[in-house]
Design an enzyme around this catalytic site. Structure first.
Site, mmCIF file in Angstrom:
data_model
loop_
_atom_site.group_PDB
_atom_site.id
_atom_site.type_symbol
_atom_site.label_atom_id
_atom_site.label_comp_id
_atom_site.label_asym_id
_atom_site.label_seq_id
_atom_site.Cartn_x
_atom_site.Cartn_y
_atom_site.Cartn_z
ATOM 1 N N LEU A 1 0.881 -1.244 -0.490
ATOM 2 C CA LEU A 1 -0.371 0.098 -0.287
ATOM 3 C C LEU A 1 0.716 1.500 0.219
ATOM 4 C CD1 LEU A 1 -1.896 -2.146 0.451
ATOM 5 C CD2 LEU A 1 -3.541 -0.766 1.891
ATOM 6 N N ALA B 1 -3.700 -1.036 6.115
ATOM 7 C CA ALA B 1 -4.432 0.219 7.422
ATOM 8 C C ALA B 1 -2.233 0.199 7.305
ATOM 9 C CB ALA B 1 -4.971 0.689 7.554
ATOM 10 N N TYR B 2 -2.206 1.612 8.433
ATOM 11 C CA TYR B 2 -0.851 2.507 8.567
ATOM 12 C C TYR B 2 -1.740 2.342 9.395
ATOM 13 C CZ TYR B 2 3.225 4.914 10.269
ATOM 14 O OH TYR B 2 3.650 4.585 10.772
ATOM 15 N N ASP C 1 -13.217 5.487 14.396
ATOM 16 C CA ASP C 1 -13.340 6.463 14.793
ATOM 17 C C ASP C 1 -12.478 7.048 15.658
ATOM 18 O OD1 ASP C 1 -11.889 4.338 16.831
ATOM 19 O OD2 ASP C 1 -12.164 5.939 17.948
ATOM 20 N N TYR D 1 -2.483 9.742 12.627
ATOM 21 C CA TYR D 1 -3.195 9.060 12.059
ATOM 22 C C TYR D 1 -4.520 9.112 11.571
ATOM 23 C CZ TYR D 1 -5.976 4.697 12.782
ATOM 24 O OH TYR D 1 -6.775 3.265 12.234
ATOM 25 N N LYS E 1 -6.711 8.905 8.236
ATOM 26 C CA LYS E 1 -7.991 7.778 7.319
ATOM 27 C C LYS E 1 -8.769 8.623 7.420
ATOM 28 C CE LYS E 1 -8.288 4.140 8.111
ATOM 29 N NZ LYS E 1 -8.538 2.798 7.267
#
Length: 281
Positions: free
Chosen positions: A32, A55-56, A97, A120, A124
């Protein structure tokens, strides 16, 4: 055939048990950090649908590696979504979240304003925006506090520490819904089915386990289920500083899940297989 980006993570591992005939793409096939590889794989395989379970996720390290996190969490999903739009297949993308600022005490609905507190969460959020604007049929599944038998997570950490110590100090002012990875995997599959049936199902959905609980009370439940005699001392977040700020309120309104044939899971029963495996080892 379903294409899953992710191979060894918690949700990807749960998906492997549910749909072993899916194609699971690890870093060796689609890294990715090279978003063009993700698009090329979709074009090559022509799957019936795509689930992005990669994902990271190193929240604190993302403060120093924001550009790498952005490539993996925003640019790669953007490439996936564009490729899905071009071949006319749906994309299910897992988010977090952490796109919210954690203020207040109410449960956040999918259309509430976002305001990430850390790198982060910001990356996202950018990934979500790219998916929404891609033209693909999509479901963004925001979730929280993921745990499972696979990989590293809070439940496994507590079991290990609980076997070594008789007292632990744990944050008690962060509230959220611990979410079994299996429930996330099942919801991703339900979302794909819903998108195949009706492209109007495209949108953002929230999925977290119930009931909402603090990290400290979650730990108490883990120790109770495992039969470990551990005293949990409540501490505030300010007494456990981390490089990345964490939201205090991670409650998610999951009422829209019915639109994709999913329901909010109870988290306590999902502790049992993890504890059994821990005891066996």
């Amino acid at each position: 055939m379903i294409l899953v980006f992710g191979k060894t993570g918690q949700v990807a591992s749960a998906l492997r048990e549910l749909v072993p005939d899916a194609h699971f793409a690890g870093r060796d096939e689609a890294d990715l950090s090279r978003p063009e590889d993700c698009a090329a794989l979709i074009a090559k395989l022509q799957p019936s649908g795509v689930i992005n379970a990669a994902a990271y996720t190193a929240v604190d390290r993302a403060e120093e590696e924001a550009e790498l996190a952005r490539t993996v969490n925003a640019q790669a999903p953007a490439a996936m979504a564009k490729a899905c739009a071009e071949v006319g297949i749906p994309l299910v993308h897992i988010s977090t979240d952490y796109v919210f600022d954690g203020s207040g005490e109410g449960a956040r609905s999918p259309d509430d304003p976002i305001a990430p507190l850390n790198a982060y969460g910001q990356t996202k959020a950018e990934g979500e925006d790219a998916v929404r604007k891609s033209g693909a049929d999509y479901a963004i599944i925001r979730t929280s506090w993921v745990f499972s038998r696979f990989g590293g997570n809070f439940v496994k950490t507590m079991l290990r520490l609980g076997a070594e110590r008789d007292t632990l100090r744990i944050v008690a002012d962060q509230i959220g819904g611990p979410t079994p990875a299996e429930a996330i995997a099942k919801t991703c599959l339900s979302a794909l089915d819903a998108l195949h049936a009706d492209r109007a199902a495209s949108g953002v959905y929230h999925l977290s386990g119930t009931p909402d609980v603090s990290w400290a009370d979650f730990a108490r439940a883990i120790f109770d289920e495992a039969g470990l005699e551990v005293t949990v001392e409540d501490i505030p977040t300010k007494d456990f500083p981390t490089p990345a700020a964490r939201p205090l309120n991670s409650r998610l309104d999951c009422s829209s899940l019915s639109a994709i044939g999913a329901t909010r899971p109870q988290w306590r029963p999902a502790l049992e297989p993890i504890i059994e495996e821990f005891k066996a080892s």
